[in-house]
Design an enzyme around this catalytic site. Structure first.
Site, PDB file in Angstrom:
ATOM      1  N   ASP A  31      38.460  37.500  32.241  1.00 38.45           N
ATOM      2  CA  ASP A  31      38.051  36.608  33.338  1.00 38.45           C
ATOM      3  C   ASP A  31      37.030  35.536  32.929  1.00 38.45           C
ATOM      4  OD1 ASP A  31      39.684  38.344  34.687  1.00 38.45           O
ATOM      5  OD2 ASP A  31      38.130  39.170  35.989  1.00 38.45           O
TER       6      ASP A  31
ATOM      7  N   ASP B 126      41.496  36.331  37.033  1.00 36.40           N
ATOM      8  CA  ASP B 126      41.443  36.613  38.460  1.00 36.40           C
ATOM      9  C   ASP B 126      42.259  35.550  39.189  1.00 36.40           C
ATOM     10  OD1 ASP B 126      40.153  38.884  39.331  1.00 36.40           O
ATOM     11  OD2 ASP B 126      38.424  37.836  40.156  1.00 36.40           O
TER      12      ASP B 126
ATOM     13  N   HIS C 124      43.322  35.085  43.025  1.00 39.92           N
ATOM     14  CA  HIS C 124      43.327  35.564  44.402  1.00 39.92           C
ATOM     15  C   HIS C 124      43.969  34.570  45.373  1.00 39.92           C
ATOM     16  CE1 HIS C 124      40.737  38.853  43.314  1.00 39.92           C
ATOM     17  NE2 HIS C 124      39.724  38.080  42.998  1.00 39.92           N
TER      18      HIS C 124
ATOM     19  N   HIS D  40      42.249  36.725  50.649  1.00 40.30           N
ATOM     20  CA  HIS D  40      42.116  38.020  49.985  1.00 40.30           C
ATOM     21  C   HIS D  40      41.126  38.921  50.710  1.00 40.30           C
ATOM     22  CE1 HIS D  40      41.374  40.909  46.650  1.00 40.30           C
ATOM     23  NE2 HIS D  40      42.664  40.698  46.476  1.00 40.30           N
TER      24      HIS D  40
ATOM     25  N   HIS E 155      36.419  33.281  45.547  1.00 38.75           N
ATOM     26  CA  HIS E 155      36.360  32.846  44.139  1.00 38.75           C
ATOM     27  C   HIS E 155      37.730  32.973  43.498  1.00 38.75           C
ATOM     28  CE1 HIS E 155      35.961  37.220  43.932  1.00 38.75           C
ATOM     29  NE2 HIS E 155      36.465  37.132  42.710  1.00 38.75           N
TER      30      HIS E 155
ATOM     31  N   LYS F 203      45.509  39.033  37.772  1.00 35.47           N
ATOM     32  CA  LYS F 203      45.213  40.210  38.586  1.00 35.47           C
ATOM     33  C   LYS F 203      44.540  39.787  39.888  1.00 35.47           C
ATOM     34  CE  LYS F 203      40.955  41.119  35.963  1.00 35.47           C
ATOM     35  NZ  LYS F 203      39.959  40.988  37.046  1.00 35.47           N
TER      36      LYS F 203
ATOM     37  N   CYS G 201      34.521  43.957  35.987  1.00 33.59           N
ATOM     38  CA  CYS G 201      35.866  43.899  35.426  1.00 33.59           C
ATOM     39  C   CYS G 201      35.929  44.362  33.976  1.00 33.59           C
ATOM     40  CB  CYS G 201      36.433  42.489  35.585  1.00 33.59           C
ATOM     41  SG  CYS G 201      36.662  42.052  37.329  1.00 33.59           S
TER      42      CYS G 201
END
Length: 208
Positions: free
Chosen positions: A13, A51, A53, A57, A86, A111, A156
């Protein structure tokens, strides 16, 4: 430290929203970039995670009336920290840091794209059942040891390292190539977890 063809570097990330000026900036987040770029040159196998999203989310505090960032809610898979919005799909905040080497990696794992579940780990979402596909990739490639770096150490990076270790892989966290959020002593908790699970922690000097 000798790196073999059975080793993989997992860079977690390294995205704009986790760096200075980002929506969920990790203190000094961008400082991991030169270290990761340097270390990556020693690996034949490099994987990036991202990441990714949707705007609605479940982990975003603005999507819960009356809730503020860093408060928690209970979901069917357990306690969920609420974050500022974010790494929203398609935004500049979700992009990798401009100085990160994105040519060398052979795989990018996205993810957190399922609306109803967060995903800290690169291997499993937060229900600890829904796989991202990375573990299958590592096993298919017969990669035995995972070196983990990136953001954030206590979320993470930690969850990725734990899941890899529980799956039977050897795991090494490169501490100098990570930065932590340290929410309610979460950095100390991460280090305790690494000790409990037999996850090695090394510095950059191990690669010099």
């Amino acid at each position: 430290m000798k790196i073999s063809d059975c080793d993989a570097l997992l860079a977690i990330d390294v995205q704009n929203d986790f760096c200075t000026g980002g929506a969920l900036a990790v203190p000094g987040g961008e400082k991991v970039v030169p270290a990761i770029n340097r270390i990556a040159q020693k690996f034949a196998n490099v994987v990036l995670t991202q990441d990714w999203h949707p705007h609605d989310h479940v982990s975003f505090a603005p999507n819960h009336a009356g809730k503020q960032p860093f408060q928690t809610i209970e979901l069917d898979y357990g306690t969920q920290v609420l974050w500022p919005a974010h790494c929203v799909q398609g935004t500049s905040g979700a992009e990798f840091h401009r100085d990160l080497d994105v040519v060398r990696p052979s795989l990018v794992v996205r993810k957190g794209f399922r609306r109803g579940i967060d995903s800290y780990s690169a291997l499993f979402e937060n229900d600890h059942r829904t796989a991202t596909g990375l573990l299958g990739y590592l096993r298919e490639r017969e990669l035995k040891t995972v070196f983990v770096a990136g953001l954030a150490l206590d979320f993470c990076v930690r969850f990725s390292a734990e899941d890899a270790r529980k799956a039977g892989l050897e795991v090494v966290v490169i501490e100098d190539a990570c930065r932590a959020i340290d929410l309610d002593r979460s950095a100390a908790a991460a280090h305790q977890s690494f000790r409990d699970l037999g996850i090695s922690v090394v510095g950059l000097e191990a690669f010099l």
